[in-house]
Design an enzyme around this catalytic site. Sequence first.
Site, PDB file in Angstrom:
ATOM      1  N   LYS A 139       0.875  -1.173   0.000  1.00 40.20           N
ATOM      2  CA  LYS A 139       0.000   0.000   0.000  1.00 40.20           C
ATOM      3  C   LYS A 139       0.911   1.222   0.000  1.00 40.20           C
ATOM      4  O   LYS A 139       1.633   1.464   0.963  1.00 40.20           O
ATOM      5  CB  LYS A 139      -0.912  -0.003   1.231  1.00 40.20           C
ATOM      6  CG  LYS A 139      -1.944   1.131   1.252  1.00 40.20           C
ATOM      7  CD  LYS A 139      -1.402   2.389   1.874  1.00 40.20           C
ATOM      8  CE  LYS A 139      -2.417   3.534   1.785  1.00 40.20           C
ATOM      9  NZ  LYS A 139      -1.824   4.839   2.148  1.00 40.20           N
ATOM     10  N   GLU A 157       9.295   2.446  10.989  1.00 40.11           N
ATOM     11  CA  GLU A 157      10.253   3.533  10.859  1.00 40.11           C
ATOM     12  C   GLU A 157       9.466   4.830  10.889  1.00 40.11           C
ATOM     13  O   GLU A 157       8.689   5.110   9.979  1.00 40.11           O
ATOM     14  CB  GLU A 157      11.058   3.447   9.564  1.00 40.11           C
ATOM     15  CG  GLU A 157      12.150   4.520   9.522  1.00 40.11           C
ATOM     16  CD  GLU A 157      12.725   4.762   8.143  1.00 40.11           C
ATOM     17  OE1 GLU A 157      12.907   5.953   7.786  1.00 40.11           O
ATOM     18  OE2 GLU A 157      12.967   3.778   7.429  1.00 40.11           O
ATOM     19  N   CYS A 181      13.715  11.176   6.313  1.00 41.09           N
ATOM     20  CA  CYS A 181      13.655  10.767   7.717  1.00 41.09           C
ATOM     21  C   CYS A 181      15.029  10.805   8.366  1.00 41.09           C
ATOM     22  O   CYS A 181      15.162  11.075   9.551  1.00 41.09           O
ATOM     23  CB  CYS A 181      13.072   9.358   7.832  1.00 41.09           C
ATOM     24  SG  CYS A 181      11.380   9.212   7.253  1.00 41.09           S
ATOM     25  N   GLU A 206      10.370  17.482  14.280  1.00 38.31           N
ATOM     26  CA  GLU A 206      10.761  17.151  12.910  1.00 38.31           C
ATOM     27  C   GLU A 206      10.256  18.218  11.949  1.00 38.31           C
ATOM     28  O   GLU A 206       9.076  18.554  11.929  1.00 38.31           O
ATOM     29  CB  GLU A 206      10.210  15.774  12.522  1.00 38.31           C
ATOM     30  CG  GLU A 206      10.756  15.278  11.193  1.00 38.31           C
ATOM     31  CD  GLU A 206      10.390  13.815  10.925  1.00 38.31           C
ATOM     32  OE1 GLU A 206      11.149  13.141  10.216  1.00 38.31           O
ATOM     33  OE2 GLU A 206       9.346  13.349  11.428  1.00 38.31           O
TER      34      GLU A 206
END
Length: 462
Positions: free
Chosen positions: A156, A230, A264, A364
């Site tokens: 997906k 993750e 990331c 982030e």
Amino acid sequence: MSKLQCISPIDGSVYVERHLASNPEVLAALAKAEVAREPWKHTPVAERVALVRKAIAAFAAREGQLAEELCWMMGRPIRYAAGEIRGFVERASYMADIAESALADIRVEDKPGFIRFIRREPLGVALVIAPWNYPYLTAVNAVVPALLAGNPVLLKHSAQTPLCAERMVEAFTEAGLPEGVFQYLHLSHVATEHLIHSPSIAHVAFTGSVPGGQMVEQAIAGRFISAGLELGGKDPAYVRFDADLKHAVETTIDGAFFNSGQSCCGIERIYVHESLYDAFVEQAVALVKQYKLGRSDDPATTLGPLVRAEAADFVRGQIHEAVEQGATAHLVPADFPMDHPGTPYLAPQVLTHVHHGMRVMTEESFGPVVGIQKVRDDAEALALMNDSEFGLTAAIFSQDVDAAMTLADRVEAGTVFLNRCDYLDPALAWTGVKNSGRGCTLSRVGFEHLTRPKSFHFKTQL
């Protein structure tokens, strides 16, 4: 019928439109995967490897097409887009190279009258949920090892990069992979959560946000199945007093601004020893000023748009708030004519006089901004590097390997680099700590998370 639309960040046009899978279509895909599960499990590893190698070749042959689609779907500058296709090939090829030895039976010491060994058995149907920022490189980390280990895979992909799922499955189908072993589904978030609840799913590999990872854990709670998560990072770099200054500047700035900072494991905060600080900032700002912000399909562009306007405005908000709290912004957005609030086009920014009371140093960013903070010594740098809810990667720049190793042993991160950053070596385990997630992909260790041990204890002499 519900649809997904991929809105290109280049010009706001609808680049791809697909219908979302209906419940009967999801059930049909699960049924195909279940039918394929036992035959694929018992297919010799060498045959699985051969099929994967054919798929890699078919995928690589479409490099130009895949790069152009990537550019339009998520905004990677066309001059860099093909690098992701090559990275896919590198990682997939390495995992194919080691599969037979890594998945071989584990023999224990001989014992007269007994046959004893441990076999690694596939888990079952694996669901891989991949993001848009590195749509092939994140997916390959889970898809190829899962297939090599004998698990059927359902992929997906993000609604921003739907063609990536289709192109991967096309390559494996062209290679002759049996029906049902590798399929894709275009799904809404709600339908994805329902799919995770399915008793047919034996493993979930998810790359995305912390709330998304929490959703996965809640969905599998009580089912005793595994998940690899993750969930991002706020990755630091530390430039010691003995670092090669030019190399440290070039490497950290590339690590911070490549892919418009949408990585990331990109560098989001830099700590520089006070003896190098002024020179580092001067050279870093000069380097960032050379970036060309523009349309991703322009070969001259080195900094493309963010994936959507909301993402760019989020970063603008972090920068504005930091400046109000005392940070110094070293670049003028007007020098980058494509920069406009309310659009995905965002000028790069370097901030100094930053501290951990600012969101830009703790939350982030996922955009083209980096904060640079002066430190007195290794102890202060270490404390700041570890002062984060995340722990994906960290980078140290030094010419003293022993000192760097001592520091690295105390850094809370899944990977610690010396004199480099923002790179996945497929021979090494890709993993994180704290809110960067759990589990592991790539390397020999990665196969352990896609199989379960089964012991054989035969008494042969009565």
